[in-house]
Design an enzyme around this catalytic site. Structure first.
Site, PDB file in Angstrom:
ATOM      1  N   SER A  47       0.884  -1.188   0.000  1.00  0.00           N
ATOM      2  CA  SER A  47       0.000   0.000   0.000  1.00  0.00           C
ATOM      3  C   SER A  47       0.912   1.226   0.000  1.00  0.00           C
ATOM      4  O   SER A  47       2.084   1.117   0.404  1.00  0.00           O
ATOM      5  CB  SER A  47      -0.840  -0.004   1.288  1.00  0.00           C
ATOM      6  OG  SER A  47      -1.466   1.246   1.492  1.00  0.00           O
TER       7      SER A  47
ATOM      8  N   TYR B 272      -1.829  -0.603  10.602  1.00  0.00           N
ATOM      9  CA  TYR B 272      -1.869  -0.955   9.174  1.00  0.00           C
ATOM     10  C   TYR B 272      -0.611  -0.432   8.482  1.00  0.00           C
ATOM     11  O   TYR B 272       0.037  -1.145   7.709  1.00  0.00           O
ATOM     12  CB  TYR B 272      -3.129  -0.353   8.545  1.00  0.00           C
ATOM     13  CG  TYR B 272      -3.316  -0.669   7.082  1.00  0.00           C
ATOM     14  CD1 TYR B 272      -3.748  -1.926   6.667  1.00  0.00           C
ATOM     15  CD2 TYR B 272      -3.069   0.289   6.090  1.00  0.00           C
ATOM     16  CE1 TYR B 272      -3.936  -2.222   5.327  1.00  0.00           C
ATOM     17  CE2 TYR B 272      -3.249   0.006   4.745  1.00  0.00           C
ATOM     18  CZ  TYR B 272      -3.688  -1.254   4.364  1.00  0.00           C
ATOM     19  OH  TYR B 272      -3.855  -1.540   3.027  1.00  0.00           O
TER      20      TYR B 272
HETATM   21  P1  NAD Z   1     -10.882  -6.943   0.432  1.00  0.00           P
HETATM   22  O1  NAD Z   1     -11.392  -6.857   1.830  1.00  0.00           O
HETATM   23  O2  NAD Z   1     -11.857  -7.149  -0.665  1.00  0.00           O
HETATM   24  O3  NAD Z   1      -9.777  -8.089   0.304  1.00  0.00           O
HETATM   25  C1  NAD Z   1      -9.073  -8.633   1.376  1.00  0.00           C
HETATM   26  C2  NAD Z   1      -9.151 -10.136   1.230  1.00  0.00           C
HETATM   27  O4  NAD Z   1      -8.317 -10.740   2.219  1.00  0.00           O
HETATM   28  C3  NAD Z   1     -10.593 -10.649   1.479  1.00  0.00           C
HETATM   29  O5  NAD Z   1     -10.933 -11.590   0.474  1.00  0.00           O
HETATM   30  C4  NAD Z   1     -10.481 -11.309   2.831  1.00  0.00           C
HETATM   31  O6  NAD Z   1     -11.420 -12.357   3.014  1.00  0.00           O
HETATM   32  C5  NAD Z   1      -9.036 -11.803   2.788  1.00  0.00           C
HETATM   33  N1  NAD Z   1      -8.535 -12.146   4.105  1.00  0.00           N
HETATM   34  C6  NAD Z   1      -8.570 -11.384   5.219  1.00  0.00           C
HETATM   35  N2  NAD Z   1      -8.082 -12.078   6.256  1.00  0.00           N
HETATM   36  C7  NAD Z   1      -7.704 -13.293   5.773  1.00  0.00           C
HETATM   37  C8  NAD Z   1      -7.130 -14.445   6.350  1.00  0.00           C
HETATM   38  N3  NAD Z   1      -6.864 -14.510   7.656  1.00  0.00           N
HETATM   39  N4  NAD Z   1      -6.867 -15.496   5.557  1.00  0.00           N
HETATM   40  C9  NAD Z   1      -7.149 -15.457   4.236  1.00  0.00           C
HETATM   41  N5  NAD Z   1      -7.716 -14.405   3.634  1.00  0.00           N
HETATM   42  C10 NAD Z   1      -7.983 -13.340   4.400  1.00  0.00           C
HETATM   43  O7  NAD Z   1     -10.057  -5.611   0.187  1.00  0.00           O
HETATM   44  P2  NAD Z   1      -8.951  -5.261  -0.919  1.00  0.00           P
HETATM   45  O8  NAD Z   1      -8.925  -3.800  -0.968  1.00  0.00           O
HETATM   46  O9  NAD Z   1      -9.154  -6.039  -2.163  1.00  0.00           O
HETATM   47  O10 NAD Z   1      -7.595  -5.718  -0.190  1.00  0.00           O
HETATM   48  C11 NAD Z   1      -6.641  -6.559  -0.783  1.00  0.00           C
HETATM   49  C12 NAD Z   1      -5.244  -6.120  -0.379  1.00  0.00           C
HETATM   50  O11 NAD Z   1      -4.993  -4.829  -0.919  1.00  0.00           O
HETATM   51  C13 NAD Z   1      -5.023  -5.996   1.134  1.00  0.00           C
HETATM   52  O12 NAD Z   1      -3.743  -6.512   1.456  1.00  0.00           O
HETATM   53  C14 NAD Z   1      -5.067  -4.504   1.363  1.00  0.00           C
HETATM   54  O13 NAD Z   1      -4.331  -4.112   2.506  1.00  0.00           O
HETATM   55  C15 NAD Z   1      -4.433  -4.009   0.077  1.00  0.00           C
HETATM   56  N6  NAD Z   1      -4.717  -2.607  -0.238  1.00  0.00           N
HETATM   57  C16 NAD Z   1      -6.003  -2.177  -0.377  1.00  0.00           C
HETATM   58  C17 NAD Z   1      -6.230  -0.839  -0.661  1.00  0.00           C
HETATM   59  C18 NAD Z   1      -7.626  -0.291  -0.813  1.00  0.00           C
HETATM   60  O14 NAD Z   1      -7.771   0.946  -0.758  1.00  0.00           O
HETATM   61  N7  NAD Z   1      -8.659  -1.093  -1.034  1.00  0.00           N
HETATM   62  C19 NAD Z   1      -5.151   0.040  -0.823  1.00  0.00           C
HETATM   63  C20 NAD Z   1      -3.858  -0.437  -0.683  1.00  0.00           C
HETATM   64  C21 NAD Z   1      -3.661  -1.775  -0.389  1.00  0.00           C
END
Ligand code: NAD
Length: 249
Positions: free
Chosen positions: A134, A147
């Site tokens: 991120s 985070y």
């Molecule tokens: P999201 O909530 O849709 O995806 C997160 C996924 O991780 C979900 O499918 C969830 O079930 C899974 N997960 C959580 N805990 C888990 C565990 N213990 N075991 C297995 N799976 C688990 O949200 P997203 O935005 O698609 O996030 C994906 C990645 O992108 C994350 O690492 C997040 O930190 C990163 N990210 C997101 C953003 C944003 O703004 N959405 C920005 C930067 C980085």
């Protein structure tokens, strides 16, 4: 983009958001994708929409679950460490358990999954690890210290592992998105609305203004960068933390 036909990829947290977009994009490049996550029914529904995809239950915080999932997956060419959670709160009021919960998924989970694949990758003819970090992995942020610390750890791990394995075919890179329109951001919007009394549009505008382009990023834009990092012609790129943030660093 180069063909990846016959390669196999695991995407953790692959049933939703950025992970699902990555799985879809890799499948378009001929990759057999394995969606790993905690909710098997949701993963299976997602896998049905992607050619050649499989779903395997995996909780990245559980050592036995990770061991069983990767044993069931078989040989892996590409690992996308995407599973992650976020939360916002004042640092001095954050219970230790909440701090640990975030590190358990975002850092320990990523370490566990990486360790599950790296051994065989060191002698493989093709190997990629992509960590979804991120921009919080590159700069500080108020009210998101756990985070932010977890994503800094992901970027640090990425840089170290890229050097440790530089003499093999394995490359290790990170992508660093700004706010992406997914469930994590939906939760952030709800949190802002609840804590500040702002409207949904105002909450979205608050997040969008962190991006110099003034918008939320789309999951497919992150997936495109991941796909490139997975492709043969990115083989000399390793240890990078690529921002997908409209210019924010
Ligand atoms: P999201 O909530 O849709 O995806 C997160 C996924 O991780 C979900 O499918 C969830 O079930 C899974 N997960 C959580 N805990 C888990 C565990 N213990 N075991 C297995 N799976 C688990 O949200 P997203 O935005 O698609 O996030 C994906 C990645 O992108 C994350 O690492 C997040 O930190 C990163 N990210 C997101 C953003 C944003 O703004 N959405 C920005 C930067 C980085």
């Amino acid at each position: 983009m180069s063909d990846l036909k016959g390669r196999t990829a695991v995407v953790t947290g692959g049933g939703t958001g950025i992970g699902l977009a990555c799985a879809r994009r890799l499948a378009e490049m001929g990759v057999e994708t394995i969606l790993m996550g905690r909710q098997l029914d949701r993963l299976e529904d997602a896998a049905k929409t992607i050619a050649g995809a499989r779903a395997i239950r995996c909780d990245v915080t559980d050592e036995d679950s990770v061991a069983e999932a990767f044993a069931a997956a078989g040989a892996i060419d590409i690992l996308v460490n995407n599973a992650g959670i976020a939360a916002a709160a004042a640092f001095h009021k954050t219970p230790m358990a909440d701090w640990q919960k975030i590190q358990a998924v975002n850092v320990d989970g990523l370490v566990r999954c990486s360790q599950a694949v790296i051994g065989p990758m060191l002698t493989a003819d093709y190997a990629r690890i992509i960590n979804i970090a991120s921009i919080a992995g590159l700069r500080g942020g108020a009210y998101v210290a756990p985070y932010t610390a977890s994503k800094h750890a992901v970027v640090g791990l990425t840089k170290s592992l890229s050097l440790e394995y530089a003499r093999t075919r394995l490359t290790v890179n990170a992508v660093c998105p700004g706010y992406v329109e997914t469930q994590i951001v939906e939760n952030a919007i709800a949190n802002i609305m609840a804590k500040t009394g702002r409207s949904r549009d105002e909450a979205i505008a608050e997040l969008a203004k962190t991006n110099p382009q003034g918008k939320l990023i789309q999951a497919e834009e992150v997936a495109e960068a991941v796909a490139w990092l997975c492709s043969p012609l990115s083989g000399s790129v390793s240890g990078q933390a690529i921002t997908i943030s409209g210019g924010a660093i």
